[in-house]
Design a protein around this motif. Structure first.
Motif, PDB file in Angstrom:
ATOM      1  N   ARG A 107      40.340  46.727  32.469  1.00 13.10           N
ATOM      2  CA  ARG A 107      39.880  45.899  33.581  1.00 13.10           C
ATOM      3  C   ARG A 107      40.279  46.570  34.893  1.00 13.10           C
ATOM      4  NH1 ARG A 107      43.491  41.280  32.220  1.00 13.10           N
ATOM      5  NH2 ARG A 107      44.238  42.782  30.677  1.00 13.10           N
ATOM      6  N   GLN A 126      41.435  45.341  38.470  1.00 11.18           N
ATOM      7  CA  GLN A 126      41.889  44.202  39.266  1.00 11.18           C
ATOM      8  C   GLN A 126      41.904  44.622  40.730  1.00 11.18           C
ATOM      9  OE1 GLN A 126      45.893  42.957  38.377  1.00 11.18           O
ATOM     10  NE2 GLN A 126      45.612  40.920  39.283  1.00 11.18           N
ATOM     11  N   THR A 127      41.299  43.815  41.598  1.00  8.33           N
ATOM     12  CA  THR A 127      41.185  44.199  42.999  1.00  8.33           C
ATOM     13  C   THR A 127      41.590  43.051  43.917  1.00  8.33           C
ATOM     14  OG1 THR A 127      38.884  43.481  43.324  1.00  8.33           O
ATOM     15  CG2 THR A 127      39.230  45.693  42.420  1.00  8.33           C
ATOM     16  N   THR A 180      39.469  39.904  42.560  1.00 11.23           N
ATOM     17  CA  THR A 180      38.458  39.973  41.505  1.00 11.23           C
ATOM     18  C   THR A 180      39.021  40.742  40.323  1.00 11.23           C
ATOM     19  OG1 THR A 180      37.423  42.066  42.171  1.00 11.23           O
ATOM     20  CG2 THR A 180      36.612  40.063  43.247  1.00 11.23           C
ATOM     21  N   GLN A 229      37.172  43.112  37.223  1.00  8.86           N
ATOM     22  CA  GLN A 229      35.972  43.670  36.617  1.00  8.86           C
ATOM     23  C   GLN A 229      36.320  44.226  35.246  1.00  8.86           C
ATOM     24  OE1 GLN A 229      33.004  43.672  38.229  1.00  8.86           O
ATOM     25  NE2 GLN A 229      33.782  42.944  40.208  1.00  8.86           N
ATOM     26  N   SER A 230      35.516  43.887  34.233  1.00  4.77           N
ATOM     27  CA  SER A 230      35.735  44.481  32.914  1.00  4.77           C
ATOM     28  C   SER A 230      35.301  45.936  32.933  1.00  4.77           C
ATOM     29  CB  SER A 230      34.957  43.708  31.843  1.00  4.77           C
ATOM     30  OG  SER A 230      33.565  43.794  32.088  1.00  4.77           O
ATOM     31  N   LEU A 231      35.960  46.742  32.125  1.00  4.74           N
ATOM     32  CA  LEU A 231      35.664  48.174  32.028  1.00  4.74           C
ATOM     33  C   LEU A 231      35.411  48.516  30.567  1.00  4.74           C
ATOM     34  CD1 LEU A 231      38.475  49.594  34.383  1.00  4.74           C
ATOM     35  CD2 LEU A 231      36.059  49.214  34.960  1.00  4.74           C
ATOM     36  N   ASP A 272      30.198  51.722  31.682  1.00  6.91           N
ATOM     37  CA  ASP A 272      30.243  50.979  32.942  1.00  6.91           C
ATOM     38  C   ASP A 272      30.523  51.914  34.113  1.00  6.91           C
ATOM     39  OD1 ASP A 272      29.833  48.591  31.649  1.00  6.91           O
ATOM     40  OD2 ASP A 272      31.928  47.938  31.721  1.00  6.91           O
ATOM     41  N   VAL A 309      31.796  51.384  38.097  1.00  6.20           N
ATOM     42  CA  VAL A 309      32.304  50.454  39.103  1.00  6.20           C
ATOM     43  C   VAL A 309      32.772  51.279  40.291  1.00  6.20           C
ATOM     44  CG1 VAL A 309      33.983  48.645  39.622  1.00  6.20           C
ATOM     45  CG2 VAL A 309      33.061  48.842  37.314  1.00  6.20           C
ATOM     46  N   PHE A 332      34.270  51.073  44.596  1.00 12.30           N
ATOM     47  CA  PHE A 332      34.897  50.194  45.573  1.00 12.30           C
ATOM     48  C   PHE A 332      35.190  50.982  46.834  1.00 12.30           C
ATOM     49  CE2 PHE A 332      37.387  51.333  41.888  1.00 12.30           C
ATOM     50  CZ  PHE A 332      38.429  52.086  42.395  1.00 12.30           C
ATOM     51  N   THR A 348      39.958  48.318  49.580  1.00 13.84           N
ATOM     52  CA  THR A 348      40.043  47.583  48.315  1.00 13.84           C
ATOM     53  C   THR A 348      41.319  47.989  47.584  1.00 13.84           C
ATOM     54  OG1 THR A 348      37.626  47.610  48.126  1.00 13.84           O
ATOM     55  CG2 THR A 348      38.884  47.044  46.156  1.00 13.84           C
ATOM     56  N   HIS A 382      43.284  48.240  44.387  1.00 15.63           N
ATOM     57  CA  HIS A 382      42.777  48.262  43.028  1.00 15.63           C
ATOM     58  C   HIS A 382      43.868  48.686  42.046  1.00 15.63           C
ATOM     59  CE1 HIS A 382      41.944  52.103  44.998  1.00 15.63           C
ATOM     60  NE2 HIS A 382      42.078  52.682  43.809  1.00 15.63           N
TER      61      HIS A 382
END
Length: 249
Positions: free
Chosen positions: A55, A57-58, A65, A67-69, A73, A75, A77, A81, A83
């Motif tokens: 995941r 995490q941000t 938020t 986000q799954s990884l 995928d 992603v 930012f 951010t 992270h």
């Protein structure tokens, strides 16, 4: 750009930086596994997940938020951010970073508690070197745990409605990197800005019917870097130092 300009290889496409990341498997105080929360002030970063799961995490002024990884995928930012890569099982990521070697020039500030976000204290807290000057996994874990401590407090303050705590971190981070801004400007001008300018020159040449630049075509290859470094989020194979300094970097 070419080796004649002082680099072992030309810039990567778009003057990005590339690293292979294996997220740390070490357990954390909040019953997770993974790396150090941190923030970039100038660079956008992208994760291309190539294996395992985890995941991201941000925290930003849009709120926290997760986000799954999963493999496949992508992603990304933007600057500002905070992270944190959480490793739920052999998480492996291709990291693509804006502005080539800028993060290696200090465009990253970890979320240490405020007392460590000073010119005097940050360097020692962020170092992974032991008393013999050698990289130490124990030191990398210690700085990771310190960053999680500060990040956890930022999240707690946000949930209480104290969004000013995040602004305070932004200001402290900006103060920490301020001595490096002239170097960053040079790296961007010589890297991303120069490659964009060269691409526009090519467009103008083609518009005028000129094709001489096509004679300079080349193919480059960098094998997997031989050295593993202790990054903020995990074990790194960083390609950009090899590109800039040569295969023995």
């Amino acid at each position: 750009m070419s080796a004649a300009a002082g680099r072992a290889y030309p810039e990567f496409p778009g003057a990005v930086g590339i690293s292979e990341l294996t997220a740390y498997p070490w357990p954390t105080a909040d019953d997770e596994h993974g790396g150090s929360p941190h923030m970039h002030l100038t660079c956008t970063e992208a994760y291309v997940v190539v294996g395992g799961r985890g995941r991201l995490q941000t925290l930003s002024h849009s709120g926290p938020t997760v986000q799954s990884l999963e493999p496949g995928d992508v992603v990304w930012f933007t600057p500002g951010t905070i992270h944190r890569a959480i490793n739920d099982g052999d998480l492996r990521v291709l990291v693509i970073m804006q502005n080539s070697g800028l993060p290696e020039a200090g465009d990253a500030v970890m979320t240490f508690p405020p007392a460590h976000l000073t010119a005097e204290g940050y360097g020692s807290a962020a170092s992974v070197l032991d008393t013999d000057g050698e990289p130490s996994a124990e030191r990398a874990r210690a700085r990771r745990d310190l960053a999680i401590e500060g990040f956890t407090d930022l999240l707690r303050q946000w949930e209480r409605g104290n969004h000013a705590a995040l602004d305070d971190f932004h200001r402290q981070a900006a103060a920490l990197v301020s001595p490096r801004l002239a170097e960053w400007q040079r790296l961007i001008e010589d890297g991303a800005a120069a490659t964009a300018a060269a691409a526009l020159d090519n467009v103008r040449a083609l518009r005028d019917g000129r094709v001489a630049h096509l004679r300079d075509a080349s193919v480059q290859r960098i094998p997997s870097p031989p050295h593993t470094t202790l990054g903020m989020c995990g074990f790194l194979h960083a390609y950009d130092p090899v590109r800039r300094l040569g295969p023995d970097a």
